[in-house]
Design a protein around this motif. Sequence first.
Motif, short mmCIF file in Angstrom:
data_model
loop_
_atom_site.label_atom_id
_atom_site.label_comp_id
_atom_site.label_asym_id
_atom_site.label_seq_id
_atom_site.Cartn_x
_atom_site.Cartn_y
_atom_site.Cartn_z
N ASN A 1 -8.36 15.37 -1.59
CA ASN A 1 -7.82 16.23 -0.55
C ASN A 1 -7.16 15.44 0.58
O ASN A 1 -7.37 15.70 1.75
N ASP B 1 4.66 11.21 0.72
CA ASP B 1 5.52 12.27 0.18
C ASP B 1 7.00 11.95 0.39
O ASP B 1 7.82 12.14 -0.50
N SER C 1 -3.40 13.90 1.97
CA SER C 1 -1.95 13.94 1.86
C SER C 1 -1.36 13.19 3.05
O SER C 1 -1.85 13.29 4.17
N ARG D 1 -4.00 13.96 -3.40
CA ARG D 1 -3.98 15.32 -2.86
C ARG D 1 -5.06 16.20 -3.50
O ARG D 1 -5.78 16.90 -2.81
#
Length: 172
Positions: A44, A51, A46, A40
């Motif tokens: 950068n 998650d 995600s 992340r």
Amino acid sequence: MHFLQLFIFWQNRFQQSVGHAVAWLSLALVLTTAAAVLLRYGVNFSASKLDESLIYMHATLFMLGIAYTYQQNQHVRVDVFYQRCSLRTQTWINLLGAILFVLPVMVFIIWAGLSYVGASWAIQEKSLDASGLPYVYLLKTLILIMPGLVILQTLGLIAQSLLTLLHVEEPA
């Protein structure tokens, strides 16, 4: 070997196996969290699946580790009075606490969770995020597995308490 001693032996062995297996999730959780943070903030990137996998690991670790923690006598307890009591009094406290508090709460969790988990299984519930994990129903199943494991451990604790109160030798 007395039936209760045999039950305690195999129940403790089972809880230890589950506890030791689930403990590896701690390492997986730390490594996956580190990877998620590095991705992340480093590049950068995600991903919902990454998650959500953290949530799944965390929930599994705690829900399946509760009974092992109870078996190892590492659960939360108010020790202000308990530690000053004799072994016999401590045994009575454990026995009554298990029968009056632990078992009813675990039975209630199963009763309350059956329809909730059943509904999730009926629709094969998935993540609300389109790119999330499709196994929410499996995660919710832990709501029923956890009290099942705790009930099993509680029965072992009750059996051990009875043997202690009856002055029967502890199992190997």
